[in-house]
Structure formats: structure tokens, C-alpha cells
Design an enzyme around this catalytic site. Structure first.
Site, PDB file in Angstrom:
ATOM      1  N   GLY A  91      -0.423  13.100  10.652  1.00  0.00           N
ATOM      2  CA  GLY A  91      -0.187  13.280  12.077  1.00  0.00           C
ATOM      3  C   GLY A  91       0.933  14.256  12.395  1.00  0.00           C
ATOM      4  O   GLY A  91       0.835  15.042  13.340  1.00  0.00           O
ATOM      5  N   HIS A 114      -3.672   7.026   7.687  1.00  0.00           N
ATOM      6  CA  HIS A 114      -3.030   5.791   7.232  1.00  0.00           C
ATOM      7  C   HIS A 114      -2.762   4.782   8.356  1.00  0.00           C
ATOM      8  O   HIS A 114      -2.293   3.672   8.095  1.00  0.00           O
ATOM      9  CB  HIS A 114      -1.737   6.093   6.463  1.00  0.00           C
ATOM     10  CG  HIS A 114      -0.562   6.491   7.302  1.00  0.00           C
ATOM     11  ND1 HIS A 114       0.550   5.708   7.458  1.00  0.00           N
ATOM     12  CD2 HIS A 114      -0.332   7.616   8.010  1.00  0.00           C
ATOM     13  CE1 HIS A 114       1.427   6.328   8.222  1.00  0.00           C
ATOM     14  NE2 HIS A 114       0.924   7.485   8.577  1.00  0.00           N
ATOM     15  N   CYS A 151       9.637   6.373  11.683  1.00  0.00           N
ATOM     16  CA  CYS A 151      10.417   7.565  11.367  1.00  0.00           C
ATOM     17  C   CYS A 151      11.893   7.409  11.739  1.00  0.00           C
ATOM     18  O   CYS A 151      12.736   8.164  11.290  1.00  0.00           O
ATOM     19  CB  CYS A 151       9.838   8.774  12.099  1.00  0.00           C
ATOM     20  SG  CYS A 151       8.118   9.100  11.671  1.00  0.00           S
TER      21      CYS A 151
END
Length: 384
Positions: free
Chosen positions: A71, A202, A328
Site C-alpha cells: 500500500g 496483507h 506505522c
């Protein structure tokens, strides 16, 4: 100790059928898909079959689908590619929202350093951007609008169809980060007014490190990478054939089971909210998202009076995986930029936790998790 995984929005477990499909490729196919000999042709055939399967399922042609490493690369390729191409036509303004994934936000910040002007629009308390605000932000030199389909921290669905119609009427490119939408919402690019759309494997029980970017026919973007001629010169580098085969298999499984999974996930999400309210008190557990316009697998809750760090630490000690937001940034345990953009008060910012459900989660497991939470909260209250 029983371990319970409630962080599927960060990364979902690989489906056994996906692992089996990938293993077959990894142990049986040795060719480079760009080679002209038989080994290469075998790899190319698998690559083409996978591309056809995914393209058919999202309503685009195979030639409009570019495989990437995930992504983040898809978002970067879309934004850098579209913006730099548009600058050649004298367009240098970009519109996005303050709640985007950092793959979009940080790319926009990098584009600002290149001389682009970026408008970061706010959202309401339920995390929804106003299509009217988007339209009002448009300038004569607006090149690109980028709005995510589903927010990865709250699960709130954005009005992308309405925004897309506005963008199309003005001749402006529209990019959508659909990483959290794929497998949860039906996507038909024959109907959606979207020019660029990002995906990742994922998040749908596929492999990590594989994604895709939809580039509508006729859209010109500059390349992010330079090298070979793969992916119609839009993404050079030897394709990850095993990963792409796994992506196609996980996509097929997720699309075919979307309706029944929604029923199951809705029940898990609703029950978890109710169990948390019964443990902590009805007025001490607040939902941080739109109550109705949301996907079933993500729920973001604030536990008033208990810090996110305390909750996550105790959840982890009890064997329950959750997060404070995006994978993240979750390691830093900083206030969520998404919840801040929603204008939530500090007490809610400092006590928010994201739970996300998926493959392998059951009602029996959820009840076990709730009892674990009840146990450690009794301990926390006793020691307070």
C-alpha cells in the site's frame, strides 16, 4: 497462555489456502516472468492469471493494474506520479485530508518540498470529510485529490463516490487509498469515479510486501522507480510471482466470503463494544468513528480515565494484541493524528485503543478476551 489477535487492521494472518498457493509457486516455479524461455513463460502465465483475477473482481482491465510492494508504494506511486505529470501541464495544487495514512500525508509533505501546494482538509467529530469542503478547496491549478476509502484507525467510510463525481466534473485526478476497504466493501471501478486506487495484500489474509495500484486507462503518471520494462514500464523490477499469486488467492477468498464475513464481524464488533461498556461503565467507553458509516472489522474506543499505554500494556500481558492506531506509528504511542483531526478532547485522545477483527476470531474467543479485560481491570482498580 492463550493468545488473542485483535490487530488485523495492522496485518492479517495468512489464510492457509494462500500459503499453499504460494508454496506451490516457490517450490515449483524458478523462472523470471520477463524471460522468454519456458521457465519464464510459466511464471508469466501465473502473473497474468493473477492480474486477470484481481482486475475482474474490482471492475477494471488487466492493463490498468500495476503490482507493487504494498500500500505504501502504491500511494507513493500514485501521488508522486500524478502530481509530477500534472506539473508539466501547469497544475501544482493537491487536496487531501488530515486523517490520511502517513503513506499519503508524508508523500504530500515531500511534494510540498518540491514546490507543490497541499491543502489538508479537516474532518468532523465522526471522522468524515465533507464533499462540500473538497469542492470549495478546488483551485484553477488543482491537479489531484487524494482521499482514503476507509480510515485505518477508526474504520470510518469516506464519501468517495460523491468526491469522485466532483473531481471528474472539474477534470481533476482522484486517488483513493483503498487498503482497508478491499475485502470489506464492494469495489467496482467501472462505476466508481476514481482514477487511481491503492491496495495491499496483507490486509486481506494475503502475504506482506505485495500490493497493487489501479491506474485508469488514459491517465499519465511519471514512474517512481527506474530500471526494467516490467508492469508496462510503470513499475520496473522483477515481479514477486509467488506473492502476487498469494494476493490473487487472498483476494478471491475475501471477495467470495464478503457477505458472510460482514455478518460475523458485525456481531464481534457490536458484542465487543457492549462487553467493554459493561466492564468499564456505559459512560466511560466512547466510540471514535461514525456510528453507521464504518467497516465491521475496526473499532476505536476511548476508555476514559485509563491511558492508552496502561490499556495496551495490560492487554498484552493478558495475551491480547491491539493497538493505539496505525501500525506505522503505534510503537511511539503518540496521540493519533486521526483522532486529533477529529477534534476529540485530550481525555479521549490519551485513552484510545483500536481493536480490529478477522480470520480466526470467534465469539467464544471474544468472551474469553472480555473476561481477561475484566480480570486485569479489577486489579488496576484495586491498585489505584
Amino acid at each position: 497462555m492463550e493468545r488473542i489477535y485483535y490487530d488485523h487492521a495492522a496485518s492479517s494472518p495468512m489464510h492457509p489456502d494462500v500459503a499453499a498457493a504460494m508454496l506451490e509457486v516457490m517450490t515449483g516455479i524458478v523462472g523470471n516472468a520477463s524471460s522468454v524461455h519456458g521457465y519464464g513463460r510459466s511464471a508469466r502465465q501465473l502473473l497474468n492469471q493473477s492480474r486477470d483475477r484481481i482486475a475482474e473482481g474490482i471492475g477494471c482491465t488487466a492493463s490498468e493494474l500495476v503490482f507493487t510492494s504494498g500500500g505504501t508504494e502504491s500511494d507513493n506511486a500514485a501521488l508522486f506520479g500524478a502530481a509530477r505529470a500534472a506539473r508539466k501541464r501547469g497544475k501544482s495544487h493537491i487536496i487531501t485530508t488530515a486523517i490520511e495514512h502517513h503513506a499519503v500525508l508524508h508523500t504530500c509533505e515531500a511534494l510540498e518540498l518540491e514546490g507543490f501546494q497541499v491543502t489538508f482538509l479537516p474532518v468532523n467529530e465522526q471522522g468524515v470529510v465533507s464533499a462540500a469542503d473538497i469542492e470549495n478547496a478546488i483551485k484553477d491549478d488543482t491537479a489531484l485529490i487524494s482521499v482514503m476509502y476507509v480510515n485505518n484507525e477508526t474504520g470510518t467510510i469516506q464519501p468517495v463516490a460523491e468526491i469522485g463525481e466532483i473531481a471528474r466534473s472539474k477534470g481533476i485526478l482522484f486517488h483513493v487509498d483503498a487498503v482497508q476497504a478491499l475485502g470489506s466493501l464492494p469495489i467496482d471501478l467501472r462505476q466508481l469515479p476514481v482514477d487511481l486506487m491503492s491496495f495491499s495484500a496483507h490486509k486481506i489474509n494475503g502475504p506482506q510486501g505485495v500490493g497493487a495500484l489501479f491506474v485508469r486507462k488514459g491517465i499519465s503518471i511519471t514512474t517512481l522507480l527506474h530500471g526494467g520494462l516490467q508492469e508496462r514500464k510503470r513499475r520496473p523490477g522483477t515481479e514477486n510471482v509467488a506473492g502476487i499469486v498469494g494476493f490473487a488467492k487472498s483476494f478471491e477468498l475475501s471477495v467470495n466470503s464478503m457477505v458472510i464475513r460482514k455478518l460475523s464481524l458485525d456481531k464481534l464488533r457490536y458484542t465487543w463494544i457492549e462487553r467493554m461498556k459493561s466492564i468499564f461503565g456505559e459512560d466511560r467507553v466512547l466510540l471514535n468513528s461514525h456510528a453507521e458509516q464504518c467497516v465491521p472489522h475496526i473499532v476505536n474506543l476511548s476508555f476514559l480515565g485509563i491511558s492508552s499505554e496502561t490499556m495496551l500494556m495490560n492487554l498484552d500481558l493478558a495475551g491480547i494484541a491491539a493497538s493505539s492506531g496505525s501500525a506505522c506509528t503505534a510503537g511511539a504511542l503518540e496521540p493519533s493524528h486521526v483522532l486529533q483531526a477529529m477534534g476529540l478532547p485530550q481525555e479521549r485522545l490519551a485513552s484510545s485503543v483500536r481493536f480490529s477483527f478477522g480470520l480466526g476470531n470467534t465469539m467464544e474467543e471474544l468472551e474469553s478476551a472480555a473476561k481477561k479485560v475484566e480480570t486485569f481491570m479489577s486489579r488496576v482498580r484495586t491498585n489505584a
